[in-house]
Design an enzyme around this catalytic site. Sequence first.
Site, PDB file in Angstrom:
ATOM      1  N   HIS A 320       0.816  -1.220   0.000  1.00 51.93           N
ATOM      2  CA  HIS A 320       0.000   0.000   0.000  1.00 51.93           C
ATOM      3  C   HIS A 320       0.843   1.261   0.000  1.00 51.93           C
ATOM      4  O   HIS A 320       2.058   1.233   0.214  1.00 51.93           O
ATOM      5  CB  HIS A 320      -0.945   0.006   1.205  1.00 51.93           C
ATOM      6  CG  HIS A 320      -0.256   0.006   2.549  1.00 51.93           C
ATOM      7  ND1 HIS A 320       0.006   1.153   3.253  1.00 51.93           N
ATOM      8  CD2 HIS A 320       0.225  -1.018   3.303  1.00 51.93           C
ATOM      9  CE1 HIS A 320       0.613   0.845   4.397  1.00 51.93           C
ATOM     10  NE2 HIS A 320       0.759  -0.465   4.450  1.00 51.93           N
ATOM     11  N   CYS A 339       2.727  -5.595   6.656  1.00 56.33           N
ATOM     12  CA  CYS A 339       2.430  -5.189   5.282  1.00 56.33           C
ATOM     13  C   CYS A 339       3.602  -4.397   4.712  1.00 56.33           C
ATOM     14  O   CYS A 339       4.522  -4.026   5.438  1.00 56.33           O
ATOM     15  CB  CYS A 339       1.149  -4.358   5.237  1.00 56.33           C
ATOM     16  SG  CYS A 339      -0.327  -5.310   5.690  1.00 56.33           S
TER      17      CYS A 339
END
Length: 419
Positions: A320, A339
């Site tokens: 992201h 992440c």
Amino acid sequence: MSINRRFFIAGTGAVAATAITAASAHAQDVLQNILNSPRRGNWDDQFDARGSQQVARVASTLPIMSMETIMYTEQAIAQHNDLAAQGGWNLVPATKKLEIGVSDPDVVPLRQRLMISGDLPQSAGISPAFDTYVDAAVKRFQARHGLPEDGVMGEFSYKAMNIPVQTRLMQLQRNLQRLREESNKDYGGRYVLVNIPAANIEAVEGPRVVSRHTGIVGKIDRQTPILDSKINEIIINPYWHAPVSIVRKDIIPLMRKDPTYLERSKIKVFGPNQQEIDPSTIDWNTEEAARYLFRQEPGDINAMASVKINFPNSHAVYMHDTPQQSLFWNLMRFDSSGCVRVQNVRDLVTWILRDTPGWERANIERQMHSGENKPIPVSNPVPVHFKYISAWSTGNGVTHFRDDIYAMDGAAELQISTL
């Protein structure tokens, strides 16, 4: 590529053996040549701009997951093995800051160390002058070790430089094994590679890297997992759903300190029936909150900023954007909860959506500016691989080393950022 991988490995064996033999012969002469290197005279004789032109570039478009990388890494192992047999490289006193313009006795062992590793030409000679040749050599060393290329000898440059050659040899051998294991997999002609210890992302097409992106990966206690999957969805202006681990480790402690945290962060709480819950009705002195769903609305402060890159996996991780762009300039980029944050993520997303009709760069930008949540299925899912490669070579004497952040290589001294 249509070349059979096993055939390719066998076919390159003779070439690799010849190259390794030549590399070994060269390595055997390095230490003696350095000892016999002429001493330079005046400082002014070497303070010029030619130093940076005599150092080979470190940048390469060669993918880490390639047969060429395996061959070059084998050559690097042969070179380091010979250097180890001759006693390795010298230690550089880590007692002071050294940079261009300095004349200091400690520059002499620095020059010797840089010559042995191939970062400084032997023709630069031995002297106490930190000239443009040494400056360029230090920057080359820093680039090979994933350090800021500022030419200044500071804490982390000294730590990386003074790791014994035997330890680096072991690190190369461990990573060669990983590279060989991956060579049995068919990565295809187009894929994304996240190299965890390098905190770096490669977008690969055919035999070359078409773009590289600085990344931010998981902390030591919240590690980014090793995985293989396919990118099947891009979400523009995503909602962020906080994992239970973050609710427990971050949100509950923050709410105990600041009851306005959720409101300021535009995070809403939902119960099992999808009804919104007033945060003031939750007992934050317990773990009651871990039973609820926490959703952050799209916007400038959203934890994923403008884009989320989805792919199926059992670890609930994804890639992201981030509103904290300054983090990409940090020396140690191991700061996420597992992440992967991607710098210049819009370039990567545009490349991923290349074959998805209606989502060229202009439309992607328009959708981002709208502020509206938009999931986009990827027409041709792009393979994505999260791997752990902390040492490899791209040829031309360029051997890369990175911090063994998750302690997978077996030597504590390789965990530079935690020492």
